[in-house]
Design a protein around this motif. Structure first.
Motif, PDB file in Angstrom:
ATOM      1  N   CYS A  77     -17.676 -17.315   1.517  1.00 17.55           N
ATOM      2  CA  CYS A  77     -18.316 -16.264   2.327  1.00 17.55           C
ATOM      3  C   CYS A  77     -18.076 -16.489   3.816  1.00 17.55           C
ATOM      4  O   CYS A  77     -18.394 -15.624   4.626  1.00 17.55           O
ATOM      5  CB  CYS A  77     -19.800 -16.095   1.984  1.00 17.55           C
ATOM      6  N   ILE A 119     -25.686 -13.769   1.497  1.00 17.57           N
ATOM      7  CA  ILE A 119     -24.885 -14.252   0.360  1.00 17.57           C
ATOM      8  C   ILE A 119     -25.326 -15.674  -0.005  1.00 17.57           C
ATOM      9  O   ILE A 119     -25.545 -15.998  -1.172  1.00 17.57           O
ATOM     10  CB  ILE A 119     -23.373 -14.206   0.688  1.00 17.57           C
ATOM     11  N   SER A 170     -28.720 -15.550  -1.685  1.00 20.93           N
ATOM     12  CA  SER A 170     -28.737 -14.968  -3.033  1.00 20.93           C
ATOM     13  C   SER A 170     -27.987 -15.835  -4.043  1.00 20.93           C
ATOM     14  O   SER A 170     -28.286 -15.787  -5.235  1.00 20.93           O
ATOM     15  CB  SER A 170     -28.205 -13.541  -3.023  1.00 20.93           C
ATOM     16  N   CYS A 171     -27.043 -16.657  -3.562  1.00 21.20           N
ATOM     17  CA  CYS A 171     -26.295 -17.479  -4.533  1.00 21.20           C
ATOM     18  C   CYS A 171     -27.144 -18.620  -5.072  1.00 21.20           C
ATOM     19  O   CYS A 171     -26.743 -19.297  -6.021  1.00 21.20           O
ATOM     20  CB  CYS A 171     -24.950 -17.953  -3.985  1.00 21.20           C
ATOM     21  N   THR A 185     -29.358 -13.692  -9.702  1.00 22.72           N
ATOM     22  CA  THR A 185     -28.040 -13.274  -9.215  1.00 22.72           C
ATOM     23  C   THR A 185     -26.995 -13.354 -10.319  1.00 22.72           C
ATOM     24  O   THR A 185     -26.076 -12.536 -10.375  1.00 22.72           O
ATOM     25  CB  THR A 185     -27.630 -14.156  -8.010  1.00 22.72           C
ATOM     26  N   LEU A 208     -23.909 -10.464  -5.736  1.00 20.76           N
ATOM     27  CA  LEU A 208     -23.666 -11.040  -4.408  1.00 20.76           C
ATOM     28  C   LEU A 208     -23.233  -9.939  -3.437  1.00 20.76           C
ATOM     29  O   LEU A 208     -23.685  -9.895  -2.291  1.00 20.76           O
ATOM     30  CB  LEU A 208     -22.574 -12.113  -4.484  1.00 20.76           C
TER      31      LEU A 208
END
Lengths: 381, 381
Positions: free
Chosen positions: A57, B53, B56-57, B62, B265
């Motif tokens: 990312c 990101i 949420s990972c 997720t 994601l």
């Protein structure tokens, strides 16, 4: 209804096919105590997956358009895996897709013209059936034997048949198809100019000493896989398929038009999962599935259920006097148990029980509750 | 070629439609010095996207299957945005999809039966054309006026017409369609029971004091958007569309069958981008596009090019004596410039120049090189 004379497509016969989404909308998760519908295992992906996501990312390329067929590192890693699996390089191309449903539609649109016939074995995976309707091709549903095994002699190949689809281990049957049987089906198909698509979403989940089928060929076969099951990445939507090189031009074009490519973050996660999930690690998951399976087997074996040797499903018979939709409603209202009706898979006298996504503790409670529920269902027939 | 009598679909007329993917395969990026094909802006997404990101990972959900129509927080945020945009709640449903190409296919399969007709305006966006072929519907291509504006009186609505597609700002034309013109098109369509699909991928990129069209309705219109352009998330594949509620059942079913849902994601990234990209922030990007546009305008205005008031494209005429494919080959070989041939968009005597993805420094160099290239092309006609 529309306020004008606007109409929509006649592709879907919505009564059956939209049942899942409709049902889950009506009975929200809040009414579900025991969810036995999920086609995903209990475990989370390895921590290296998170690290790969965090790393990717930060890269500019992650946010730019990328290769239609997927990240080249992932493509190579999958290529190696397939070479190992099939004990030689079959020379086929790899396409990374946004989940294997999108992959299946890609294959269908590439191989079938509108009006062609596609053979599915009953019980079929419902998304395959719906995808045929969407693509304007005719699903021809062929019965399996009493233990859900496809019968080569029962194949109804016509001049319009374009492909035959097998799922191994089966969803919902959990039936593992042997490599020999796949080879027989392939030979029959190939002689008649018919494609064979082998969907192996649950490839690693086999039991009782069974190994999953292992069959490919340089022509006439497409093998379809997903990262949703063994690698626990369902929410990221990534899968892949391998196919003969001479279809590459069309496959790329179709992939570009439907999906452009799979999400880059999801592809980096898949790459880490593939590198980090040793055969041992996946085998451990399968081992941990064994007690879950036995706990449910104690319950469902009372009702002449086939002892599925793959997946994490049991496909359980219900009394003929009740529809599978009604049975599902009854189970959710009286027992808080959510299962899938057999009708979705073309067999109205069954329920699909999935035990894959539960903890061992939940498994015991759910099986206990299911035991009561099925007993009442059969007593009241 | 197949070694058997296996065949594939007749859906695609591959000569034209697979040109992009084929061309990019043959001439690898290593031969491209100036890539003027990218439909993405130069900038990276805001840092809050990376944070979202990363956050949420770490969540179990997720990696699990989620809602077919998308994360509810994202759905709500988009709902608010649309209410604001259309100055009232149009009461329409939101579907979050894996990029707007997947959204367009979803719409097409939902509204059109095989054999139906879809009206596209020339120059059309090539993925719309290909999606029609894949869906087994007939693209009916209608000319625009000399400045690429759709003409309501030129609409060739037949009894088989199911929908009309407009793209504003146009791709490749960059033409902004006024709200009044969209309303006229809508009224014509609605009276005839024909749907209007409005694709606004480049919605924020307008110039010379133009504002993009702003039109929706509670029935007969579907508005399609993407996070790939203004929010710089092309590589994550996320878009959305809003549509009348009575189509919800089919839309969910189709979405489930094609995509299941967009990558979680990517959806978290989109949510952060939406919350963090103030109107001001997007406006700054558009402002920074202005000098890039002027630099290229100095070059392309010599050749009777339409001064596009939207997108980040110029659609540049080339001599009639040379095909756009040959022109593209010539430009790459002699000048290292990659552009898209007009033939892809249904107009063989043009090239599409995209200046959106370059730095200001690259812009100057590329424009300089393009200046020489176009001069030679026209001199040698």
């Amino acid at each position: 209804m529309s306020t004008s004379n606007l109409s929509s497509s006649n592709r879907l016969s919505l009564e059956e096919t939209s049942w899942v989404t409709q049902f889950l909308e009506t009975y929200g998760q809040e009414n579900v105590i025991y969810n036995l519908t999920m086609g995903t295992p209990f475990w989370s992906p390895p921590t290296s997956v998170q690290q790969a996501i965090i790393q990717s990312c930060g890269l500019t390329e992650t946010y730019r358009y990328g290769a239609t067929c997927g990240l080249s590192q992932l493509e190579k890693e999958i290529g190696k895996l397939l070479d190992l699996k099939f004990a030689s390089s079959c020379g086929n191309e790899v396409m990374i897709c946004s989940g294997s449903n999108q992959g299946f539609l890609n294959i269908l649109l590439c191989l079938c013209s509108p009006g062609d016939e596609v053979i599915l074995f009953r019980p079929y995976y419902f998304s395959h059936y719906t995808a045929c309707l969407l693509a304007g091709v005719k699903p021809v549903v062929v019965d399996t034997d009493s233990e859900f095994l496809p019968q080569p002699q029962g194949l109804r190949i016509s001049v319009n048949t374009k492909l035959v689809v097998v799922v191994s281990p089966g969803n919902p049957s959990g039936r593992v198809i042997s490599t020999d049987l796949l080879r027989s089906l392939y030979q029959l198909c190939f002689q008649r100019g018919v494609w064979l698509v082998i969907d192996e979403a649950y490839e690693h989940f086999t039991f009782d000493g069974m190994e999953n089928s292992c069959f490919s060929a340089t022509d006439g076969v497409i093998n379809l896989y997903t990262f949703s099951k063994s690698y626990s990445l369902a929410g990221l939507r990534v899968g892949y398929f391998c196919y003969p090189n001479y279809l590459r031009k069309s496959m790329l074009e179709i992939q570009d038009t439907i999906a452009t490519h799979a999400c880059h973050l999801a592809q980096h996660a898949a790459l880490a999962a593939l590198r980090d999930s040793s055969k041992e690690c996946i085998q451990n998951q399968v081992q941990e599935m064994v007690p879950r399976r036995e706990i449910f087997w104690q319950v469902v074996s009372k009702y002449n259920t086939y002892r599925a040797n793959g997946g994490f499903f049991f496909f359980v018979p219900i009394p003929k006097s009740i529809s599978s939709y009604d049975a599902v409603s009854y189970l959710i209202h009286k027992y808080g148990i959510l299962v899938f009706p057999g009708q979705l898979f073309g067999m109205p006298n069954y329920l699909r029980i999935s035990y894959g996504s539960l903890s061992l503790h939940e498994t015991k409670e759910a099986a206990n509750q299911l035991n009561k529920a099925l007993a009442t269902l059969w007593d009241n027939r």
